[in-house]
Enzyme design. Structure first.
Site, PDB file in Angstrom:
ATOM      1  N   CYS A  65       0.835  -1.203   0.000  1.00 26.60           N
ATOM      2  CA  CYS A  65       0.000   0.000   0.000  1.00 26.60           C
ATOM      3  C   CYS A  65       0.872   1.257   0.000  1.00 26.60           C
ATOM      4  CB  CYS A  65      -0.922   0.002   1.220  1.00 26.60           C
ATOM      5  SG  CYS A  65      -2.055   1.418   1.258  1.00 26.60           S
ATOM      6  N   CYS A  69      -0.479   5.015   6.844  1.00 28.26           N
ATOM      7  CA  CYS A  69      -1.254   4.873   8.081  1.00 28.26           C
ATOM      8  C   CYS A  69      -0.423   4.146   9.138  1.00 28.26           C
ATOM      9  CB  CYS A  69      -2.541   4.116   7.811  1.00 28.26           C
ATOM     10  SG  CYS A  69      -3.536   4.827   6.460  1.00 28.26           S
ATOM     11  N   CYS A  72      -1.146   0.444  10.387  1.00 26.25           N
ATOM     12  CA  CYS A  72      -1.432  -0.611   9.417  1.00 26.25           C
ATOM     13  C   CYS A  72      -0.197  -1.424   9.034  1.00 26.25           C
ATOM     14  CB  CYS A  72      -2.068  -0.016   8.165  1.00 26.25           C
ATOM     15  SG  CYS A  72      -2.654  -1.270   7.001  1.00 26.25           S
ATOM     16  N   CYS A 109     -17.160  -8.994   3.670  1.00 28.06           N
ATOM     17  CA  CYS A 109     -16.493  -7.706   3.488  1.00 28.06           C
ATOM     18  C   CYS A 109     -15.299  -7.893   2.566  1.00 28.06           C
ATOM     19  CB  CYS A 109     -16.041  -7.156   4.832  1.00 28.06           C
ATOM     20  SG  CYS A 109     -17.381  -6.949   6.009  1.00 28.06           S
ATOM     21  N   CYS A 142     -20.155  -6.032   1.520  1.00 28.62           N
ATOM     22  CA  CYS A 142     -19.631  -4.704   1.829  1.00 28.62           C
ATOM     23  C   CYS A 142     -18.266  -4.570   1.171  1.00 28.62           C
ATOM     24  CB  CYS A 142     -19.506  -4.532   3.344  1.00 28.62           C
ATOM     25  SG  CYS A 142     -18.797  -2.948   3.862  1.00 28.62           S
ATOM     26  N   CYS A 202     -20.723   2.101   6.468  1.00 30.31           N
ATOM     27  CA  CYS A 202     -20.048   1.395   7.550  1.00 30.31           C
ATOM     28  C   CYS A 202     -18.780   2.181   7.861  1.00 30.31           C
ATOM     29  CB  CYS A 202     -19.725  -0.034   7.111  1.00 30.31           C
ATOM     30  SG  CYS A 202     -18.712  -0.973   8.283  1.00 30.31           S
ATOM     31  N   ARG A 272     -20.030  -3.236  15.952  1.00 34.95           N
ATOM     32  CA  ARG A 272     -19.294  -4.456  15.645  1.00 34.95           C
ATOM     33  C   ARG A 272     -17.959  -4.472  16.376  1.00 34.95           C
ATOM     34  NH1 ARG A 272     -18.144  -4.562   9.695  1.00 34.95           N
ATOM     35  NH2 ARG A 272     -20.413  -4.482   9.694  1.00 34.95           N
TER      36      ARG A 272
END
Length: 414
Positions: A65, A69, A72, A109, A142, A202, A272
């Site tokens: 990626c 972040c 992550c 998801c 999702c 979400c 959740r």
């Protein structure tokens, strides 16, 4: 306790607590913890009964990626030893999704690392959604693909997506300290795009990154203002090889207070328990089900969760029941509003299902964190250390990096 009685009454009326009340929940003592859980449980049962919705993650593209972040394991420059692979084919993703559905998952998801999808990526994910829905009748899908450009949410909706996940993660005031390659406003914009396209929004948070109580309250209030239907609460797992590798700030009691605060501020939404529940809640997971009405089944994106059967046993042993595909997740007023906006997730409108309003029937990635989050996993912890020592040491013994499921030759854990 007057505070908890007030919060229960407000939750049953869907009335927003004051900031002072929300902060007071986070400041309660361990002696008051069971009272806090019981109060949040009254609100949870009003809107969701004793149902637990199961969700299942499929990591379509892992690692590599370009975003930074800090939390992550898939970030730019991460040295975490995770699986890295490019896009799964639609049939591979569908096969992985089927394992989760067979285990009782109601929602799949689909997550992909990266800043955001290209139009070609959206087409690819659209084909994957179609394949999953063809092979798994009634399943919700999702997507969690990062920042969306104009028109992409609409194309995902046309392909059959029910929801879109994009977490705010932390407060606007502290966001720049966590990520610098995109802004808090970028995330808000993507959630709003999903809403406008008729997708169920979400969006959630990550706790344990060194934030203050005020930061936690700020982000949860922002999520209520965005009117998210689903709020995943992630508990940071400090992956070795990331900037937050030594941030071990959570206890099971702290996690329960955070979940309770979220329930009081967002009483009628799907709360959740997402990444990190096995590590941070540990033996208190069943107690957390009295507050949250949704969990992930099996593994996460880059770390392993507890065995799927263990999740099912935990739900049954705690006196809860797995929510069936024919049951509407959201209370009637939210399900009706979503259906009116053109969405179907949670409302089951296309299937002609009832609303199952608990209040009426008495049933009492570049941005992918959490709700589709990077963390999770479990292992047997070593004997407890003093809090100050634990805070300064990386507890890599607790993190089980995912080595199975989609993108591997080993069967997924569901």
């Amino acid at each position: 306790m007057d505070l908890l009685n007030t919060l229960v009454e407000k939750g049953l009326r869907r009335e927003l607590p004051t900031r002072e009340e929300a902060l007071a929940v986070l400041a309660t003592s361990d002696d008051e913890l069971l009272d806090v859980v019981a109060a949040a449980g009254k609100v949870r049962r009003q809107w969701f009964g004793r149902r637990v919705k199961l969700n299942y993650l499929v990591n379509l593209k892992s690692g590599l990626c370009p975003e930074d972040c800090s939390y992550c394991s898939q970030r730019l420059g991460s040295k975490a030893e995770i699986l890295k692979y490019t896009w799964l084919k639609p049939d591979e993703a569908s096969q992985a999704a089927a394992a989760g559905v067979a285990g009782g998952a109601k929602r799949v998801c689909l997550v992909a690392s990266g800043r955001g999808p290209t139009d070609r990526d959206v087409e690819r994910v659209g084909r994957t959604i179609e394949a999953i829905k063809e092979q798994n009748e009634g399943v919700e899908v999702c997507a969690c693909l990062g920042l969306l450009s104009d028109g992409q949410a609409e194309r995902l909706r046309e392909a059959g997506a029910d929801a879109y996940n994009h977490n705010l993660n932390t407060s606007e005031a502290t966001y720049e300290g966590i990520t610098k390659t995109h802004t808090y406003a970028d995330r808000v914009d993507t959630v709003q795009k999903a809403h406008a396209a008729g997708l169920s929004a979400c969006s959630g948070l990550i706790a344990g990154m060194g934030e203050t109580d005020e930061d936690l309250v700020d982000v949860v209030y922002a999520l209520r203002e965005l009117d998210s239907d689903s709020v995943p609460v992630n508990f940071l797992i400090p992956f070795e090889g990331t900037p937050l590798a030594k941030e071990w700030n959570l206890t099971p009691q702290r996690c329960l207070r955070i979940l309770a605060m979220v329930r009081f501020v967002c009483p009628d939404v799907e709360v959740r328990i997402a990444g990190g529940r096995e590590v941070h809640l540990r033996s208190m997971q069943p107690l957390a089900l009295n507050i949250a009405n949704s969990i992930f089944l099996g593994d996460y994106l880059t770390s392993e969760g507890q065995a799927g059967q263990a999740d099912l046993d935990m739900i049954a042993d705690a006196g809860f029941e797995v929510e069936g595909a024919g049951t509407t997740t959201l209370p009637k007023h939210r399900a009706d509003a979503l259906a009116a906006a053109g969405g179907g997730c949670g409302s089951q409108a296309s299937a002609g299902c009832g609303s199952h309003d608990a209040a009426e029937d008495g049933a009492g990635c570049g941005s992918h964190a959490g709700g589709c989050g990077p963390c999770g996993g479990h292992a047997v912890p070593e004997p407890a250390e003093p809090a100050d020592a634990a805070a300064n040491q990386a507890r890599t013994d607790l993190v089980a990096v995912r080595r199975r499921g989609a993108g591997t030759d080993l069967a997924p854990n569901a």
